[in-house]
Design an enzyme around this catalytic site. Structure first.
Site, PDB file in Angstrom:
ATOM      1  N   SER A 126       0.479 -10.202  -1.054  1.00  0.00           N
ATOM      2  CA  SER A 126       1.033  -9.501   0.105  1.00  0.00           C
ATOM      3  C   SER A 126      -0.035  -9.198   1.139  1.00  0.00           C
ATOM      4  O   SER A 126       0.243  -9.188   2.330  1.00  0.00           O
ATOM      5  CB  SER A 126       1.718  -8.195  -0.318  1.00  0.00           C
ATOM      6  OG  SER A 126       0.795  -7.285  -0.863  1.00  0.00           O
ATOM      7  N   HIS A 129      -6.059  -8.474  -0.692  1.00  0.00           N
ATOM      8  CA  HIS A 129      -7.229  -7.617  -0.913  1.00  0.00           C
ATOM      9  C   HIS A 129      -7.571  -7.427  -2.387  1.00  0.00           C
ATOM     10  O   HIS A 129      -8.482  -6.661  -2.688  1.00  0.00           O
ATOM     11  CB  HIS A 129      -7.008  -6.242  -0.270  1.00  0.00           C
ATOM     12  CG  HIS A 129      -7.222  -6.243   1.209  1.00  0.00           C
ATOM     13  ND1 HIS A 129      -8.266  -5.571   1.802  1.00  0.00           N
ATOM     14  CD2 HIS A 129      -6.552  -6.843   2.217  1.00  0.00           C
ATOM     15  CE1 HIS A 129      -8.223  -5.733   3.116  1.00  0.00           C
ATOM     16  NE2 HIS A 129      -7.183  -6.498   3.387  1.00  0.00           N
ATOM     17  N   GLY A 197      -2.185  -5.190   2.674  1.00  0.00           N
ATOM     18  CA  GLY A 197      -0.753  -5.451   2.613  1.00  0.00           C
ATOM     19  C   GLY A 197      -0.064  -4.327   1.854  1.00  0.00           C
ATOM     20  O   GLY A 197      -0.468  -3.975   0.742  1.00  0.00           O
ATOM     21  N   GLY A 200       1.446  -4.769  -2.257  1.00  0.00           N
ATOM     22  CA  GLY A 200       0.601  -4.574  -3.420  1.00  0.00           C
ATOM     23  C   GLY A 200      -0.147  -3.264  -3.397  1.00  0.00           C
ATOM     24  O   GLY A 200      -0.471  -2.705  -4.452  1.00  0.00           O
ATOM     25  N   HIS A 201      -0.450  -2.769  -2.213  1.00  0.00           N
ATOM     26  CA  HIS A 201      -1.238  -1.549  -2.053  1.00  0.00           C
ATOM     27  C   HIS A 201      -0.609  -0.361  -2.799  1.00  0.00           C
ATOM     28  O   HIS A 201      -1.266   0.316  -3.594  1.00  0.00           O
ATOM     29  CB  HIS A 201      -1.357  -1.243  -0.558  1.00  0.00           C
ATOM     30  CG  HIS A 201      -2.125  -0.023  -0.205  1.00  0.00           C
ATOM     31  ND1 HIS A 201      -3.357   0.277  -0.747  1.00  0.00           N
ATOM     32  CD2 HIS A 201      -1.857   0.985   0.669  1.00  0.00           C
ATOM     33  CE1 HIS A 201      -3.809   1.414  -0.225  1.00  0.00           C
ATOM     34  NE2 HIS A 201      -2.915   1.862   0.628  1.00  0.00           N
ATOM     35  N   ILE A 258       7.596  -7.048  -5.176  1.00  0.00           N
ATOM     36  CA  ILE A 258       8.065  -6.035  -4.235  1.00  0.00           C
ATOM     37  C   ILE A 258       8.473  -6.723  -2.928  1.00  0.00           C
ATOM     38  O   ILE A 258       7.713  -7.503  -2.360  1.00  0.00           O
ATOM     39  CB  ILE A 258       6.958  -5.005  -3.931  1.00  0.00           C
ATOM     40  CG1 ILE A 258       6.496  -4.306  -5.217  1.00  0.00           C
ATOM     41  CG2 ILE A 258       7.442  -3.989  -2.898  1.00  0.00           C
ATOM     42  CD1 ILE A 258       7.538  -3.460  -5.884  1.00  0.00           C
ATOM     43  N   TYR A 492      -9.065  -1.115  -7.428  1.00  0.00           N
ATOM     44  CA  TYR A 492     -10.411  -1.689  -7.385  1.00  0.00           C
ATOM     45  C   TYR A 492     -10.591  -2.533  -8.646  1.00  0.00           C
ATOM     46  O   TYR A 492     -11.440  -2.273  -9.485  1.00  0.00           O
ATOM     47  CB  TYR A 492     -11.477  -0.599  -7.299  1.00  0.00           C
ATOM     48  CG  TYR A 492     -11.442   0.198  -6.018  1.00  0.00           C
ATOM     49  CD1 TYR A 492     -10.941  -0.357  -4.842  1.00  0.00           C
ATOM     50  CD2 TYR A 492     -11.899   1.510  -5.979  1.00  0.00           C
ATOM     51  CE1 TYR A 492     -10.895   0.367  -3.667  1.00  0.00           C
ATOM     52  CE2 TYR A 492     -11.870   2.240  -4.797  1.00  0.00           C
ATOM     53  CZ  TYR A 492     -11.365   1.664  -3.639  1.00  0.00           C
ATOM     54  OH  TYR A 492     -11.325   2.395  -2.474  1.00  0.00           O
TER      55      TYR A 492
END
Length: 561
Positions: A126, A129, A197, A200-201, A258, A492
């Site tokens: 998404s 990152h 994004g 996923g965040h 999602i 992370y």
């Protein structure tokens, strides 16, 4: 609904193929599919495109331009478009068979159905990152494909209901801008990095500069739409509270894809205040940072002060020192901020000249590190300003690190070329939310979180040296951080903590990294996973594993601890 993925029978398939015969693009794929000389990869692609087109019949089938193969000129640019870590873009790292960029929800649904039918391993991106590249690289299984949600970025803000529906491919920056476009007194407490994004965040928890006031982004989610392992699109009511619990902090890509988040907007004042005050070792940085640790989780809930630590030069000399930059957001004006600081943290020496009064949306730009005067419209770019080779780790601190421990940290920092550490304050609302309310467990008792990072631009030839440095630093910090378990932040991602094997990792093996991310919530996540995705379709190097067949939950209701 259990047989949803097999809903098309032979006669229906024939009828669908006849309907699609008007599409020259699909006919080309079908002709190539029948060619004996065509490669296996091309056949995989043709079968996938045919299947996705059929399963999208009730809407608009995806165009051929939504698929990028290694043979197309745009493949590399699409693969690199949101990928942040250059370590996972080097030639030696596996690449996907192709990248699919859905244009609507039904395309994502069809991609899941067809990947499952064709036995294709699926990765979902998404924002790109993921620190270990898991959204666009598979080190444990090939072939694999990437479903990139970058074109699904609608944002519908409803100020009257204090909510917004956000598509998974939208970035934090776009979300913030669209909220501010509708109201100067509404915001959302998600991440400080604006190119993340949102899909996923939030799955990892998602913290930001308003976390001490309002908690995490995941704490402020009202509803969602997700494609599950059976290809169904489910909202909160349809999925049940156990799955809704799991996806708000349980890590990305373990339970489904999602599509949308419905978020709860939070109030912000028309005027907020920001500041950045730096102190080097020569300016007493060690003692000031020790004091920061003692008070930061007890500050006024409206005040967020993080510390950005990195080497710098002493004046115009070549000598290196360590700089500690106190980067802050205060939900109020400068006068009240100065009163709070004088009462709680006078050691920093904050003055009125250091304070910048601004709007909440402009504070996003400021905290994001963009140059002074940058207009908020930059948030609509929806992408990061740069990429780098890097490796990161994380820790949670329960007891202030003594000055001697800090001095040892400085020594190690000055040995590395491009180290960075960010210390993020907890307390406030973060201490008042139970660690079992969502899978994100790092709550009461945590003073702050540490992110360690080393970045380099000289390519993969020096990767081993930099990895060795950060691993030794991590070992050095062990006595000063949480233990039993030594906690880590799932957003992370750190594969040094452990990795799944190809579709066979046991719960016991996965618990070595799972308990670090989720503490005892890990076992509840395993129960949810075993019920909603028993075949482990959604998997990656650190996805939630399933229980052995004989130990899986039978009932579909709420999964209790």
């Amino acid at each position: 609904m259990q047989g949803f993925t097999c809903w098309i029978q032979i006669n229906t398939m024939k009828q669908a193929t006849k309907m699609l015969s008007k599409s020259s693009t699909l006919l080309l794929f079908l002709i190539l599919l029948q060619s004996a000389s065509w490669s296996a990869s091309s056949q995989i692609l043709a079968k996938f495109f045919q299947c996705v087109s059929v399963h999208s019949l009730h809407s608009n089938p995806p165009p051929s331009s939504a698929i990028f193969t290694p043979n197309t000129s745009q493949f590399t640019s699409v693969l690199r478009s949101t990928a942040q870590n250059l370590r996972y873009l080097v030639p030696s790292v596996p690449k996907p068979e192709f990248i699919f960029t859905p244009l609507q929800d039904s395309h994502v649904q069809a991609a899941v159905i067809c990947s499952k039918q064709l036995g294709l391993h699926l990765r979902v991106r998404s924002g790109g990152h993921d620190y270990e590249g898991l959204s666009y690289v598979s080190e444990i299984e090939t072939p694999f494909i990437v479903v990139d949600l970058a074109k699904l970025r609608s944002i519908n803000v409803d100020i009257q209901s204090n909510s917004a529906w956000i598509q998974a491919g939208a970035t934090n920056g776009e979300v913030y801008y669209r909220i501010a476009e509708k109201s100067k007194i509404h915001g959302y407490p998600a991440g400080l990095c604006t190119s993340l994004g949102i899909g996923g965040h939030i799955t990892g928890g998602a913290y930001g500069s308003m976390m001490r006031k309002y908690g995490l982004a995941a704490d402020n989610v009202l509803d969602t739409r997700i494609v599950d392992a059976n290809g169904r699109i489910l909202d909160r009511a349809a999925m049940g509270e156990d799955l809704f619990w799991a996806i708000r902090g349980g890590g990305g890509a373990s339970f489904g894809v999602i599509l949308w988040w419905k978020i709860k907007l939070v109030p912000v004042p028309e005027t907020v205040t920001v500041f950045t005050v730096s102190r080097t070792l020569e300016q007493g940085a060690t003692k000031i940072l020790y004091r920061w640790q003692q008070i930061v989780d007890k500050l006024d809930d409206d005040l967020f002060i993080r510390v950005i630590i990195q080497p710098t030069r002493v004046g115009n000399t070549t000598k290196r020192t360590v700089s500690t930059a106190y980067n802050a957001l205060f939900l109020g004006d400068a006068n009240r901020l100065l009163q709070v600081m004088q009462r709680s943290f006078p050691e920093l020496g904050l003055t009125s000249k250091d304070c910048i009064e601004t709007s909440w949306i402009k504070s996003i730009v400021y905290i994001g590190g963009l140059p002074s005067g940058t207009p908020p419209e930059v948030l609509l770019q929806g992408k990061s300003l740069g990429q780098n080779f890097f490796k990161a780790k994380s820790d949670f601190v329960k007891v202030p690190i003594p000055e001697s421990g800090l001095e040892g940290l400085w020594t190690r920092f000055l040995e590395e070329d491009g180290p960075l550490s960010i210390w993020t304050p907890y307390g406030g609302m973060m201490s008042r939310i139970s660690e079992t309310d969502t899978p994100f467990p790092h709550r009461k008792g945590t003073i702050f979180m540490i992110q360690y990072l080393t970045g380099w631009s000289d390519g993969e030839q020096n990767t081993a040296k930099h990895l060795d440095w950060i691993r030794k630093l991590y070992n050095y910090m062990a006595p000063y951080v949480s233990n039993f378990p030594r906690e880590a932040y799932v957003n992370y991602r750190d594969l040094d903590l452990g990795m799944n094997k190809k579709n066979s990792t046991s719960v016991t093996e996965a618990s070595f990294w799972g308990i670090k991310y989720f503490k005892n919530n890990f076992y509840r996540l395993v129960k949810v996973k075993s019920r909603v995705d028993p075949d482990n379709f959604f998997r990656h190097e650190q996805s939630i594993p399933t229980l052995p067949i004989g130990k899986r939950p039978i009932k579909s209701g709420y999964v209790k601890d």
